[in-house]
Design an enzyme around this catalytic site. Structure first.
Site, PDB file in Angstrom:
ATOM      1  N   GLN A  10       0.818  -1.209   0.000  1.00  0.00           N
ATOM      2  CA  GLN A  10       0.000   0.000   0.000  1.00  0.00           C
ATOM      3  C   GLN A  10       0.857   1.268   0.000  1.00  0.00           C
ATOM      4  O   GLN A  10       0.338   2.372   0.077  1.00  0.00           O
ATOM      5  CB  GLN A  10      -0.913  -0.009   1.240  1.00  0.00           C
ATOM      6  CG  GLN A  10      -1.817  -1.229   1.288  1.00  0.00           C
ATOM      7  CD  GLN A  10      -2.324  -1.552   2.685  1.00  0.00           C
ATOM      8  OE1 GLN A  10      -2.096  -0.807   3.637  1.00  0.00           O
ATOM      9  NE2 GLN A  10      -3.036  -2.664   2.822  1.00  0.00           N
ATOM     10  N   HIS A  36      -0.511  -0.349   5.783  1.00  0.00           N
ATOM     11  CA  HIS A  36      -0.957   0.640   6.772  1.00  0.00           C
ATOM     12  C   HIS A  36      -0.015   1.829   6.944  1.00  0.00           C
ATOM     13  O   HIS A  36       0.666   1.956   7.955  1.00  0.00           O
ATOM     14  CB  HIS A  36      -1.223  -0.032   8.132  1.00  0.00           C
ATOM     15  CG  HIS A  36      -2.139  -1.212   8.021  1.00  0.00           C
ATOM     16  ND1 HIS A  36      -2.385  -2.071   9.054  1.00  0.00           N
ATOM     17  CD2 HIS A  36      -2.884  -1.680   6.980  1.00  0.00           C
ATOM     18  CE1 HIS A  36      -3.232  -3.012   8.657  1.00  0.00           C
ATOM     19  NE2 HIS A  36      -3.534  -2.794   7.387  1.00  0.00           N
ATOM     20  N   GLU A  74     -14.029   2.091  10.616  1.00  0.00           N
ATOM     21  CA  GLU A  74     -14.669   3.048  11.537  1.00  0.00           C
ATOM     22  C   GLU A  74     -14.682   4.464  10.993  1.00  0.00           C
ATOM     23  O   GLU A  74     -13.795   4.867  10.246  1.00  0.00           O
ATOM     24  CB  GLU A  74     -13.906   3.091  12.875  1.00  0.00           C
ATOM     25  CG  GLU A  74     -13.990   1.816  13.680  1.00  0.00           C
ATOM     26  CD  GLU A  74     -13.286   1.929  15.033  1.00  0.00           C
ATOM     27  OE1 GLU A  74     -12.700   2.998  15.317  1.00  0.00           O
ATOM     28  OE2 GLU A  74     -13.359   0.954  15.798  1.00  0.00           O
ATOM     29  N   TYR A 122      -8.583   5.866  20.453  1.00  0.00           N
ATOM     30  CA  TYR A 122      -9.663   5.305  19.629  1.00  0.00           C
ATOM     31  C   TYR A 122      -9.712   3.774  19.674  1.00  0.00           C
ATOM     32  O   TYR A 122     -10.469   3.161  18.921  1.00  0.00           O
ATOM     33  CB  TYR A 122      -9.609   5.917  18.216  1.00  0.00           C
ATOM     34  CG  TYR A 122     -10.021   7.377  18.324  1.00  0.00           C
ATOM     35  CD1 TYR A 122     -11.348   7.748  18.210  1.00  0.00           C
ATOM     36  CD2 TYR A 122      -9.097   8.352  18.721  1.00  0.00           C
ATOM     37  CE1 TYR A 122     -11.751   9.061  18.429  1.00  0.00           C
ATOM     38  CE2 TYR A 122      -9.491   9.663  18.939  1.00  0.00           C
ATOM     39  CZ  TYR A 122     -10.824  10.015  18.792  1.00  0.00           C
ATOM     40  OH  TYR A 122     -11.224  11.301  19.032  1.00  0.00           O
ATOM     41  N   TYR A 169      -7.997 -10.633   9.728  1.00  0.00           N
ATOM     42  CA  TYR A 169      -8.166 -11.195   8.385  1.00  0.00           C
ATOM     43  C   TYR A 169      -7.841 -12.687   8.329  1.00  0.00           C
ATOM     44  O   TYR A 169      -8.198 -13.352   7.372  1.00  0.00           O
ATOM     45  CB  TYR A 169      -7.384 -10.369   7.357  1.00  0.00           C
ATOM     46  CG  TYR A 169      -8.214  -9.189   6.936  1.00  0.00           C
ATOM     47  CD1 TYR A 169      -9.232  -9.351   5.996  1.00  0.00           C
ATOM     48  CD2 TYR A 169      -8.057  -7.942   7.508  1.00  0.00           C
ATOM     49  CE1 TYR A 169     -10.045  -8.300   5.623  1.00  0.00           C
ATOM     50  CE2 TYR A 169      -8.864  -6.877   7.141  1.00  0.00           C
ATOM     51  CZ  TYR A 169      -9.856  -7.063   6.190  1.00  0.00           C
ATOM     52  OH  TYR A 169     -10.666  -6.031   5.834  1.00  0.00           O
TER      53      TYR A 169
END
Lengths: 387, 134
Positions: free
Chosen positions: A98, A167, A260, A270, A281
């Site tokens: 990513q 991430h 979220e 959070y 996963y």
């Protein structure tokens, strides 16, 4: 006798009229001439194609658009033309999974100062903490001179470097009070979202020149990184400010069934991975708790996950009925979601523009239309009302 | 006597070679599993079953056996558009992995030998290098 007979008929007539007009009115509400704004009275137009893995866009005051390509190129779109000449001066990016060149955003006073802010996955440099061949998210700013970035300033890099392609977060937000926020993913190490000595799974808040504000919440906390604004995030890739209240809203990729939407506030936790609505996963349980004292609840969570990416508040005369609402992109289902917002709540959720492709970025343009960066088609599309 | 020893030597050599290559495959699969967890698992899931109609399965996928080269190309350069896997239509897009050729060989070996799939013929770095974008 006559009267007694007539009265019920009158009553019946009145009832009939009321019922008929009621029916007519309800019919009006679903007729195409109504005022309600739906995807049906919006049109979708492709502005430009030919981009390679586009990630984000920024609107220059002269009408051109800057677009990042994740592979490491910054491009210019002029009208419907993709400028074949890329912009030079982008540092080497960690293009894996990513990672790569991520967000681009203009300083709120761009017209005066010309600062362009760029985030990217930065490979480990000598002397930096963390894994060899690792990387983490960095923020830089520069000015544009022709096709060249000049005055390059490296403002911030999240520590430590971590190997692996997941991430990175990477969303940039200005709060118009002199601060810039950057979202950071936990780089696949969930436990570090709760570790205040590591810049993983955090929102950070900096002065616009990269200096760390002295009123950040953990400046005086022992062993905590002073840049941290909030923590316990997983991989936030939507970061926007409410146009009137100024509250900061962020969405993040969660585990399976745990994406979220949060309202991000100073110093708050959070919850990832202590609480979550999702499972991992590999189907393992991350936490059996969905809430706990001291840990923030999301505004909403998505089950199944939509893989949210990009988001904008609508604040446009062209979308009056949607003003104050959120539009959220989905990588997974390749659509946009329209979230109707009342105060701090989502009161309705609907899918609009299904199957437009993997949505990376959603922004309102200076012309009041909504623009969407679609990764899979290498395109920018424009959404506006039908004439 | 000569013939027997030749056969014996040949057999030993063959066995060693075979078990060596199987050992190599196992090592490659182990490395591939880590890469799978990094980049593939969020869409194709831990059991390789994907999401019907959204993300194609890898488990017992006819596409993998029918089009090994296309599968490698997908991991190397990404893939988009309409495909049919095990009789179900998909029209989605997969980004390129950014993996090096040896890593793509590892993740292919893991996928081709997991989730009920079986392919003892390993994918090598050389094979991946030979796959071009088209």
């Amino acid at each position: 006798m006559k009267l007694q007979f007539k009265q019920p008929i009158k009553l019946l007539l009145i009832l009939a009229v009321v019922a008929t007009s009621g029916l007519l009115m309800s019919h009006c509400n679903i007729s195409p001439n109504n005022k309600e704004l739906t995807a049906n009275n919006l049109k979708l137009e492709t502005v430009v194609t030919g981009l390679n893995m586009p990630w984000s866009m920024a609107f220059l005051p002269d009408g051109r658009v800057l677009v990042t390509e994740r592979g490491g190129k910054l491009r210019i779109v002029n009208g419907s033309q993709l400028d074949p000449q890329e912009i030079t001066g982008i540092p080497k990016v960690y293009y894996r999974g990513q990672g790569g060149l991520l967000d681009v955003a203009l300083h709120p006073n761009y017209k005066e100062n010309g600062w362009i802010y760029i985030s990217y996955s930065s490979p480990k440099k000598e002397g930096e903490a963390g894994d060899d061949n690792g990387a983490n998210t960095a923020l830089m700013r520069a000015k544009l001179d022709g096709h060249q970035l000049t005055n390059i300033e490296h403002l911030y890099k999240a520590s430590p470097n971590v190997r692996g392609g997941v991430h990175f977060g990477g969303k940039i937000l200005f709060d118009n009070k002199g601060y810039v926020f950057l979202s950071l993913g936990e780089r696949g190490q969930k436990e570090n979202s709760q570790n205040l000595s590591k810049a993983q799974g955090k929102m950070v808040r900096l002065h616009e020149d990269g200096k760390i504000p002295t009123d950040n919440p953990f400046v005086k906390t022992k062993d905590a990184l002073p840049e941290i604004w909030s923590y316990g995030h997983r991989n936030p890739q939507g970061l926007v400010m409410h146009p009137t209240t100024g509250t900061i809203w962020a969405h993040e990729h969660g585990p399976q069934g745990g994406d979220e939407l949060n309202i991000v506030e100073k110093g708050k936790n959070y919850g990832w991975p202590l609480i979550t609505y999702g499972i991992d996963y590999d189907n393992s349980i991350i936490s059996d708790k969905t809430e706990a004292p001291g840990l923030e609840q999301p505004v909403i969570y998505w089950k199944p996950s939509i893989a949210p990416c990009g988001m904008t508040f609508v604040n446009s005369p062209k979308f009056k009925e949607w003003n104050g609402d959120l539009l959220v992109g989905s990588l997974k289902f390749q659509n946009l979601e329209h979230l109707v917002i009342k105060g701090n709540k989502v009161v309705k959720k609907e899918v609009i523009f299904d199957k437009i492709g993997r949505v990376r970025d959603v922004k309102q343009g200076p012309d009041g239309n909504i623009y969407v960066v679609v990764e899979s088609t290498g395109a920018i599309v424009k959404i506006g009302p039908k004439a | 006597m000569k013939i027997t020893s030749i056969i014996t030597c040949g057999a030993i050599y063959g066995l060693t070679f075979f078990s060596n290559s199987q050992e190599e495959l196992a090592k490659s699969m182990a490395r591939g599993k880590e890469l799978y967890k990094e980049s593939c698992i969020t869409c194709h899931l831990a059991n390789g079953e994907g999401v019907k109609g959204t993300f194609p399965p890898l488990a017992k996928a006819d596409f993998l056996t029918k089009y090994p080269e296309k599968s490698i190309r997908a991991v190397k350069f990404g893939m988009s558009g309409a495909i049919k896997v095990n009789g179900v239509d998909y029209n989605n897009a997969m980004p390129p992995s950014g993996f090096a050729d040896d890593e793509i060989a590892d993740v292919m070996n893991y996928i081709r030998n997991s989730f009920g799939n079986k392919n003892t013929q390993p994918v090598t770095e050389k094979m991946v290098a030979a796959v071009k974008e088209k």
